[in-house]
Design a protein around this motif. Sequence first.
Motif, PDB file in Angstrom:
ATOM      1  N   ILE A   1      24.704  -7.073  17.276  1.00  0.00           N
ATOM      2  CA  ILE A   1      23.251  -7.285  17.445  1.00  0.00           C
ATOM      3  C   ILE A   1      22.749  -8.162  16.300  1.00  0.00           C
ATOM      4  CG2 ILE A   1      20.974  -6.169  17.374  1.00  0.00           C
ATOM      5  CD1 ILE A   1      22.260  -3.732  18.728  1.00  0.00           C
ATOM      6  N   LEU A   2      23.167  -7.838  15.078  1.00  0.00           N
ATOM      7  CA  LEU A   2      22.672  -8.592  13.917  1.00  0.00           C
ATOM      8  C   LEU A   2      23.187 -10.028  13.920  1.00  0.00           C
ATOM      9  CD1 LEU A   2      22.840  -5.965  11.030  1.00  0.00           C
ATOM     10  CD2 LEU A   2      20.941  -6.487  12.577  1.00  0.00           C
ATOM     11  N   SER A   3      24.407 -10.228  14.403  1.00  0.00           N
ATOM     12  CA  SER A   3      24.933 -11.597  14.364  1.00  0.00           C
ATOM     13  C   SER A   3      24.099 -12.497  15.270  1.00  0.00           C
ATOM     14  CB  SER A   3      26.420 -11.656  14.705  1.00  0.00           C
ATOM     15  OG  SER A   3      26.621 -11.284  16.035  1.00  0.00           O
ATOM     16  N   GLU A   4      23.536 -11.935  16.323  1.00  0.00           N
ATOM     17  CA  GLU A   4      22.678 -12.708  17.208  1.00  0.00           C
ATOM     18  C   GLU A   4      21.265 -12.823  16.612  1.00  0.00           C
ATOM     19  OE1 GLU A   4      23.616 -11.391  21.192  1.00  0.00           O
ATOM     20  OE2 GLU A   4      21.805 -12.407  21.919  1.00  0.00           O
ATOM     21  N   LEU A   5      20.735 -11.689  16.227  1.00  0.00           N
ATOM     22  CA  LEU A   5      19.376 -11.642  15.660  1.00  0.00           C
ATOM     23  C   LEU A   5      19.231 -12.594  14.473  1.00  0.00           C
ATOM     24  CD1 LEU A   5      16.599  -9.866  15.371  1.00  0.00           C
ATOM     25  CD2 LEU A   5      17.881  -8.651  13.614  1.00  0.00           C
ATOM     26  N   GLN A   6      20.231 -12.600  13.599  1.00  0.00           N
ATOM     27  CA  GLN A   6      20.095 -13.293  12.315  1.00  0.00           C
ATOM     28  C   GLN A   6      20.689 -14.697  12.291  1.00  0.00           C
ATOM     29  OE1 GLN A   6      21.968 -10.401   9.704  1.00  0.00           O
ATOM     30  NE2 GLN A   6      20.105  -9.140   9.582  1.00  0.00           N
ATOM     31  N   PHE A   7      21.204 -15.138  13.451  1.00  0.00           N
ATOM     32  CA  PHE A   7      21.959 -16.387  13.485  1.00  0.00           C
ATOM     33  C   PHE A   7      21.257 -17.576  12.817  1.00  0.00           C
ATOM     34  CE2 PHE A   7      21.735 -20.179  16.338  1.00  0.00           C
ATOM     35  CZ  PHE A   7      22.750 -20.908  15.740  1.00  0.00           C
ATOM     36  N   LEU A   8      20.013 -17.861  13.223  1.00  0.00           N
ATOM     37  CA  LEU A   8      19.373 -19.069  12.687  1.00  0.00           C
ATOM     38  C   LEU A   8      19.080 -18.957  11.191  1.00  0.00           C
ATOM     39  CD1 LEU A   8      16.992 -20.145  15.576  1.00  0.00           C
ATOM     40  CD2 LEU A   8      18.778 -21.551  14.543  1.00  0.00           C
ATOM     41  N   GLN A   9      18.639 -17.770  10.777  1.00  0.00           N
ATOM     42  CA  GLN A   9      18.330 -17.588   9.357  1.00  0.00           C
ATOM     43  C   GLN A   9      19.600 -17.700   8.504  1.00  0.00           C
ATOM     44  OE1 GLN A   9      15.421 -16.768   7.618  1.00  0.00           O
ATOM     45  NE2 GLN A   9      13.935 -16.375   9.242  1.00  0.00           N
ATOM     46  N   ARG A  10      20.706 -17.272   9.075  1.00  0.00           N
ATOM     47  CA  ARG A  10      21.982 -17.370   8.334  1.00  0.00           C
ATOM     48  C   ARG A  10      22.516 -18.805   8.339  1.00  0.00           C
ATOM     49  NH1 ARG A  10      22.483 -12.652   5.440  1.00  0.00           N
ATOM     50  NH2 ARG A  10      22.420 -10.816   6.790  1.00  0.00           N
ATOM     51  N   ALA A  11      22.328 -19.517   9.475  1.00  0.00           N
ATOM     52  CA  ALA A  11      22.872 -20.880   9.585  1.00  0.00           C
ATOM     53  C   ALA A  11      22.079 -21.872   8.742  1.00  0.00           C
ATOM     54  CB  ALA A  11      22.883 -21.321  11.050  1.00  0.00           C
ATOM     55  N   TYR A  12      20.775 -21.597   8.549  1.00  0.00           N
ATOM     56  CA  TYR A  12      19.916 -22.518   7.788  1.00  0.00           C
ATOM     57  C   TYR A  12      19.199 -21.737   6.695  1.00  0.00           C
ATOM     58  CZ  TYR A  12      20.734 -25.362  11.936  1.00  0.00           C
ATOM     59  OH  TYR A  12      21.329 -26.058  12.958  1.00  0.00           O
ATOM     60  N   PRO A  13      19.930 -21.304   5.681  1.00  0.00           N
ATOM     61  CA  PRO A  13      19.306 -20.428   4.679  1.00  0.00           C
ATOM     62  C   PRO A  13      18.096 -21.098   4.024  1.00  0.00           C
ATOM     63  CG  PRO A  13      21.659 -20.751   4.235  1.00  0.00           C
ATOM     64  CD  PRO A  13      21.305 -21.656   5.358  1.00  0.00           C
ATOM     65  N   GLY A  14      17.032 -20.348   3.920  1.00  0.00           N
ATOM     66  CA  GLY A  14      15.846 -20.843   3.226  1.00  0.00           C
ATOM     67  C   GLY A  14      14.913 -21.701   4.059  1.00  0.00           C
ATOM     68  N   ALA A  15      15.316 -22.057   5.281  1.00  0.00           N
ATOM     69  CA  ALA A  15      14.427 -22.892   6.103  1.00  0.00           C
ATOM     70  C   ALA A  15      13.239 -22.065   6.598  1.00  0.00           C
ATOM     71  CB  ALA A  15      15.200 -23.459   7.294  1.00  0.00           C
ATOM     72  N   GLN A  16      12.114 -22.750   6.808  1.00  0.00           N
ATOM     73  CA  GLN A  16      10.924 -22.097   7.379  1.00  0.00           C
ATOM     74  C   GLN A  16      10.888 -22.382   8.873  1.00  0.00           C
ATOM     75  OE1 GLN A  16       8.771 -20.161   5.415  1.00  0.00           O
ATOM     76  NE2 GLN A  16      10.495 -20.523   4.032  1.00  0.00           N
ATOM     77  N   TRP A  17      10.402 -21.435   9.646  1.00  0.00           N
ATOM     78  CA  TRP A  17      10.403 -21.604  11.108  1.00  0.00           C
ATOM     79  C   TRP A  17       9.036 -21.445  11.685  1.00  0.00           C
ATOM     80  CZ3 TRP A  17      14.922 -23.368  13.034  1.00  0.00           C
ATOM     81  CH2 TRP A  17      16.038 -23.219  12.194  1.00  0.00           C
TER      82      TRP A  17
END
Lengths: 324, 270
Positions: B254-270
Amino acid sequence: MTNVTGLQAGESAEEQAFQAKIDREERIEPKDWMPEGYRKTLVRQISQHAHSEIVGMLPEGNWVTRAPSLKRKAVLLAKIQDEAGHGLYLYSAAETLDASRDEMTEALHDGRAKYSSIFNYPTLSWADIGAIGWLVDGAAIVNQVALCRCSYGPYARAMERICKEESFHQRQGYEIMMVLAQGTPEQKEMAQDALNRWWGPALMMFGPHDSNSVHSSRNMAWKIKRRSNDDLRQQFIDMTVPQAEYLDLSIPDPDLTWNEETGHYEVGPIDWDEFERVVKGGGPVGRERIRDRRRAWEEGAWVREAALAHAEKRRQRKMQAAAE
Amino acid sequence: MNETELMDQPAANAPALDAGTQAIFVDYLLHLGDNGLILGQRLGEWCGHGPVLEEDIAMTNIALDLIGQARMLLTRAGEIEGAGRDEDALAYTRDALAFRNLLLVEQPNGDFALTMVRQFLFSAWSYELYRRLTASTDPGLAAIAAKAVKEAAYHRRHSGEWLIRLGDGTAESKRRAQDALDDLWIFTDEMFEAQPGDAALAAAGLIPEPSSLRPDWEAMVERVLAEATLTRPDPGFRREGGRTGRHSEYLGHILSELQFLQRAYPGAQW
């Protein structure tokens, strides 16, 4: 031959009265007499519109679990919920024309009914959720504002309600694009890539050029359609090009020019071969979309049967209690 | 009070707690927030795939309520913790070991019966919990609970009505509902199990004793199961550990899906 008012030689008094009512800008209501062609056209158009809302939930649903912040996740869920709600009122509007929801659903599943072919394109990145809101909902609004003046009352009223929610979706989509366009280089690239993929399909949402549109003239006379495909498309282009400029993103069309004299942007040729292929063959993910809808329906059959069986049991118990 | 006002509440109105109790309270708020987040995430997987359009709307609506609760609760946890973590830092950058949700809410959707049974068992509990939390000595939590209890009442009613329809529907729906109940029952004891710090939080009037919810929850569950003609499973093996970070295998996915973008682009704002 149909003339500009939709009157034909040898029309019945009923048909003439119907057309006169439309010409006076009065709305047609479910119990009014209407020609069979009018009823059929509306059922086709309204159900197609309802199906588009329902199939459209799939490409967006694809990003619900991966939305990049909790706020974005909540906004996306709310949008998808609105779309299901739009589907529901549109099916209800079609039901006022004696179409049943089950029949309409079946027509979608076996390929007889169409839906907006834009949803046969995949959502590959988070920016696609922004691009769908900005471009797809933006194009939908241009179409739908015109439909708020449609001659059929229930459809026009459904549209008024839908338009309000759509404009909210469009702003949210644009805001997603803005944050990406002003973000890191990777985010900006993501936004540009989404625009590159969705621009052409968005232009095709307005349908073929007026010269090639089969249903147009009669539907205009009946005021089911109030403005031509090309007119609506032009309005969308004029509205969207400056928005892309503001984002500092490029419209993927080397022939795009501003015509000082007409005050309109002019786009290069639209790829109608692709449009035909997508409409007929389902496009990149058309088969998956219908397969997913069909699967949801088939896998849910036991749930619907259980609800009916339970309602019947309750009814019988109530009757039994009343008899005792 | 609307959602924004709640979120804007300064940490200044946090109850005066010693450092140890404060850390336990933050952990408890994470427990509540994570329940909403993970169950909302699971329900979000249904989007566009429900058995009937009305249920697509209902499940999306419930997911939206739960994500809304999670946002307020995680925000509150961050405020009281005072380490500068906001709702997204908490949702997107903790690993499974730091998640505090019940094992029940991370279980896969299964069929519609499983999703509704999971929702009912959870919402019957969260209704009782939020009803009591409206009197919490933390005004922030009390305000969140006042909103959440109304939502939980609707979720409980909606899922309870489905349990009755499915249990008292066709032979197939009854079998599926009973199977779902048998599958999930082992996760229910965890809801009433106290953690070592809970007594201190209860003594400070911040939360109710977890075991105190049990009689009301039991009464509601018994009533609905009776009307649904479903059989209460025997108390068998019990699964617990969510509140100490010992999750089922599902949470990591669940977390690997939930957190994917935040993990792939650390520090980016969305």
